[in-house]
Design a protein around this motif. Structure first.
Motif, PDB file in Angstrom:
ATOM      1  N   GLY A   1       0.562  -1.489  11.619  1.00  0.00           N
ATOM      2  CA  GLY A   1      -0.812  -1.627  11.143  1.00  0.00           C
ATOM      3  C   GLY A   1      -1.779  -0.782  11.962  1.00  0.00           C
ATOM      4  N   LYS A   2      -1.470  -0.633  13.253  1.00  0.00           N
ATOM      5  CA  LYS A   2      -2.308   0.181  14.140  1.00  0.00           C
ATOM      6  C   LYS A   2      -2.144   1.672  13.832  1.00  0.00           C
ATOM      7  CE  LYS A   2      -2.465   1.438  19.045  1.00  0.00           C
ATOM      8  NZ  LYS A   2      -1.874   1.177  20.360  1.00  0.00           N
ATOM      9  N   HIS A   3      -0.913   2.087  13.583  1.00  0.00           N
ATOM     10  CA  HIS A   3      -0.641   3.520  13.382  1.00  0.00           C
ATOM     11  C   HIS A   3      -0.877   3.982  11.950  1.00  0.00           C
ATOM     12  CE1 HIS A   3       1.020   4.210  17.409  1.00  0.00           C
ATOM     13  NE2 HIS A   3       1.447   2.965  17.307  1.00  0.00           N
ATOM     14  N   PHE A   4      -0.611   3.085  10.993  1.00  0.00           N
ATOM     15  CA  PHE A   4      -0.720   3.456   9.570  1.00  0.00           C
ATOM     16  C   PHE A   4      -1.518   2.375   8.830  1.00  0.00           C
ATOM     17  CE2 PHE A   4       3.720   4.303  11.091  1.00  0.00           C
ATOM     18  CZ  PHE A   4       3.554   5.655  11.358  1.00  0.00           C
ATOM     19  N   PRO A   5      -2.832   2.334   9.011  1.00  0.00           N
ATOM     20  CA  PRO A   5      -3.622   1.252   8.406  1.00  0.00           C
ATOM     21  C   PRO A   5      -3.517   1.242   6.880  1.00  0.00           C
ATOM     22  CG  PRO A   5      -4.983   2.693   9.818  1.00  0.00           C
ATOM     23  CD  PRO A   5      -3.626   3.288   9.767  1.00  0.00           C
ATOM     24  N   ASP A   6      -3.410   0.038   6.289  1.00  0.00           N
ATOM     25  CA  ASP A   6      -3.254  -0.034   4.830  1.00  0.00           C
ATOM     26  C   ASP A   6      -4.576   0.183   4.098  1.00  0.00           C
ATOM     27  OD1 ASP A   6      -4.533  -2.428   5.178  1.00  0.00           O
ATOM     28  OD2 ASP A   6      -2.828  -3.683   4.589  1.00  0.00           O
ATOM     29  N   THR A   7      -5.626   0.479   4.857  1.00  0.00           N
ATOM     30  CA  THR A   7      -6.904   0.845   4.245  1.00  0.00           C
ATOM     31  C   THR A   7      -7.046   2.367   4.131  1.00  0.00           C
ATOM     32  OG1 THR A   7      -7.838   0.738   6.468  1.00  0.00           O
ATOM     33  CG2 THR A   7      -8.145  -1.204   5.062  1.00  0.00           C
ATOM     34  N   ASP A   8      -6.078   3.099   4.714  1.00  0.00           N
ATOM     35  CA  ASP A   8      -6.173   4.564   4.745  1.00  0.00           C
ATOM     36  C   ASP A   8      -5.507   5.153   3.495  1.00  0.00           C
ATOM     37  OD1 ASP A   8      -5.957   7.282   5.235  1.00  0.00           O
ATOM     38  OD2 ASP A   8      -5.641   7.015   7.380  1.00  0.00           O
ATOM     39  N   PRO A   9      -6.271   5.839   2.636  1.00  0.00           N
ATOM     40  CA  PRO A   9      -5.690   6.392   1.400  1.00  0.00           C
ATOM     41  C   PRO A   9      -4.564   7.385   1.658  1.00  0.00           C
ATOM     42  CG  PRO A   9      -7.980   7.132   1.697  1.00  0.00           C
ATOM     43  CD  PRO A   9      -7.709   6.116   2.760  1.00  0.00           C
ATOM     44  N   GLU A  10      -4.492   7.948   2.875  1.00  0.00           N
ATOM     45  CA  GLU A  10      -3.418   8.888   3.210  1.00  0.00           C
ATOM     46  C   GLU A  10      -2.038   8.246   3.060  1.00  0.00           C
ATOM     47  OE1 GLU A  10      -1.888  11.649   6.931  1.00  0.00           O
ATOM     48  OE2 GLU A  10      -3.778  10.574   7.131  1.00  0.00           O
ATOM     49  N   TYR A  11      -1.988   6.925   3.263  1.00  0.00           N
ATOM     50  CA  TYR A  11      -0.689   6.240   3.250  1.00  0.00           C
ATOM     51  C   TYR A  11      -0.388   5.547   1.923  1.00  0.00           C
ATOM     52  CZ  TYR A  11      -1.309   7.218   8.156  1.00  0.00           C
ATOM     53  OH  TYR A  11      -1.531   7.866   9.333  1.00  0.00           O
ATOM     54  N   GLU A  12      -1.258   5.728   0.943  1.00  0.00           N
ATOM     55  CA  GLU A  12      -1.052   5.066  -0.345  1.00  0.00           C
ATOM     56  C   GLU A  12       0.195   5.633  -1.031  1.00  0.00           C
ATOM     57  OE1 GLU A  12      -4.530   4.915  -2.730  1.00  0.00           O
ATOM     58  OE2 GLU A  12      -3.508   3.893  -4.379  1.00  0.00           O
ATOM     59  N   GLY A  13       1.148   4.773  -1.302  1.00  0.00           N
ATOM     60  CA  GLY A  13       2.366   5.175  -2.002  1.00  0.00           C
ATOM     61  C   GLY A  13       3.324   6.017  -1.178  1.00  0.00           C
ATOM     62  N   ILE A  14       3.043   6.190   0.116  1.00  0.00           N
ATOM     63  CA  ILE A  14       3.865   7.082   0.942  1.00  0.00           C
ATOM     64  C   ILE A  14       5.258   6.488   1.162  1.00  0.00           C
ATOM     65  CG2 ILE A  14       3.210   6.133   3.212  1.00  0.00           C
ATOM     66  CD1 ILE A  14       3.000   9.081   4.202  1.00  0.00           C
TER      67      ILE A  14
ATOM     68  N   HIS B   1       0.832  -1.209   0.000  1.00  0.00           N
ATOM     69  CA  HIS B   1       0.000   0.000   0.000  1.00  0.00           C
ATOM     70  C   HIS B   1       0.870   1.265   0.000  1.00  0.00           C
ATOM     71  CE1 HIS B   1      -3.607   2.335   0.707  1.00  0.00           C
ATOM     72  NE2 HIS B   1      -3.084   2.882   1.790  1.00  0.00           N
ATOM     73  N   SER B   2       1.950   1.207   0.803  1.00  0.00           N
ATOM     74  CA  SER B   2       2.925   2.309   0.840  1.00  0.00           C
ATOM     75  C   SER B   2       3.974   2.024  -0.239  1.00  0.00           C
ATOM     76  CB  SER B   2       3.579   2.375   2.223  1.00  0.00           C
ATOM     77  OG  SER B   2       4.337   1.199   2.450  1.00  0.00           O
ATOM     78  N   ASP B   3       5.202   2.498  -0.026  1.00  0.00           N
ATOM     79  CA  ASP B   3       6.274   2.135  -0.966  1.00  0.00           C
ATOM     80  C   ASP B   3       6.792   0.724  -0.708  1.00  0.00           C
ATOM     81  OD1 ASP B   3       7.703   2.468   1.362  1.00  0.00           O
ATOM     82  OD2 ASP B   3       9.032   4.026   0.601  1.00  0.00           O
ATOM     83  N   ALA B   4       6.203   0.029   0.276  1.00  0.00           N
ATOM     84  CA  ALA B   4       6.502  -1.380   0.571  1.00  0.00           C
ATOM     85  C   ALA B   4       7.965  -1.597   0.990  1.00  0.00           C
ATOM     86  CB  ALA B   4       6.131  -2.278  -0.603  1.00  0.00           C
TER      87      ALA B   4
END
Ligand code: MG
Length: 186
Positions: free
Chosen positions: A58-71, A34-37
């Motif tokens: 997973g608690k702090h940066f959920p992979d369902t949150d679009p804010e973290y997509e590609g971050i 979801h992020s830069d992996a």
């Protein structure tokens, strides 16, 4: 002293960049996520959060949150460093291992240490990064993915501002029973 451990796995796939420790490594495949992996930074963050009993990424940066997509995971590591600071922890050291059949990691390791130490505001020699293959065995050996382990040690620092430094120093009532000179207190 407290210790924490972290472990993470990401799948190798076509059409993605391979980013480890914030370094883009030339490779025909990259890690899916979801992020830069960045599997190395993810393991390091979980080790740090574990040492401070702050849960996991997973608690702090959920992979369902679009804010973290590609971050960039290095940005997330900066945040984890601040969380530990807020809880009064200083990082002693971090040791991590990347498990990948290829490519060779050695040319990139110094930059990985630099990126992570800058994100955490610690010295580069407080972070060690190693890499190994699994001799062609298992999912890493067959090039299906890359995994990473990390371990860290942290120390809770004491706030001496509440001590009366003009006279006899009272003992710490919170944790150690000693005064700031290291003498046994009340
Ligand atoms: Mg991950």
């Amino acid at each position: 002293m407290r210790v924490g451990m972290g472990y993470d796995v990401h799948k190798l796939t076509d059409g993605r960049k391979l980013i480890l420790g914030g370094v883009e490594i030339p490779c025909e495949k990259g890690l899916l996520g979801h992020s830069d992996a960045d599997v190395l930074v993810h393991a390091v963050m979980d080790a740090l959060l574990g040492a401070a009993a702050l849960g996991d990424i997973g608690k702090h940066f959920p992979d369902t949150d679009p804010e973290y997509e590609g971050i960039s995971s290095i940005r997330l590591l900066e945040h984890v460093g601040k969380l530990l600071e807020e809880k009064g922890y200083v990082i002693e050291n971090i040791d991590a291992t990347i498990i990948a059949q290829r490519p060779k990691m050695l040319p990139y390791i110094e930059n990985m240490r630099k990126n992570m130490s800058e994100a955490l505001k610690i010295e580069a020699d407080q972070i060690n990064v190693k890499a190994t293959t699994e001799e062609g065995l298992g999912f890493t050996g067959q090039g299906q993915g890359i995994s990473s382990h990390a371990i860290c040690a942290v120390e809770k620092y004491m706030n001496f501002s509440s001590f009366d430094v003009t006279g006899d120093m009272p003992a710490c009532r919170g944790c150690c029973g000693q005064n700031p000179k290291g003498e046994k207190g009340l």
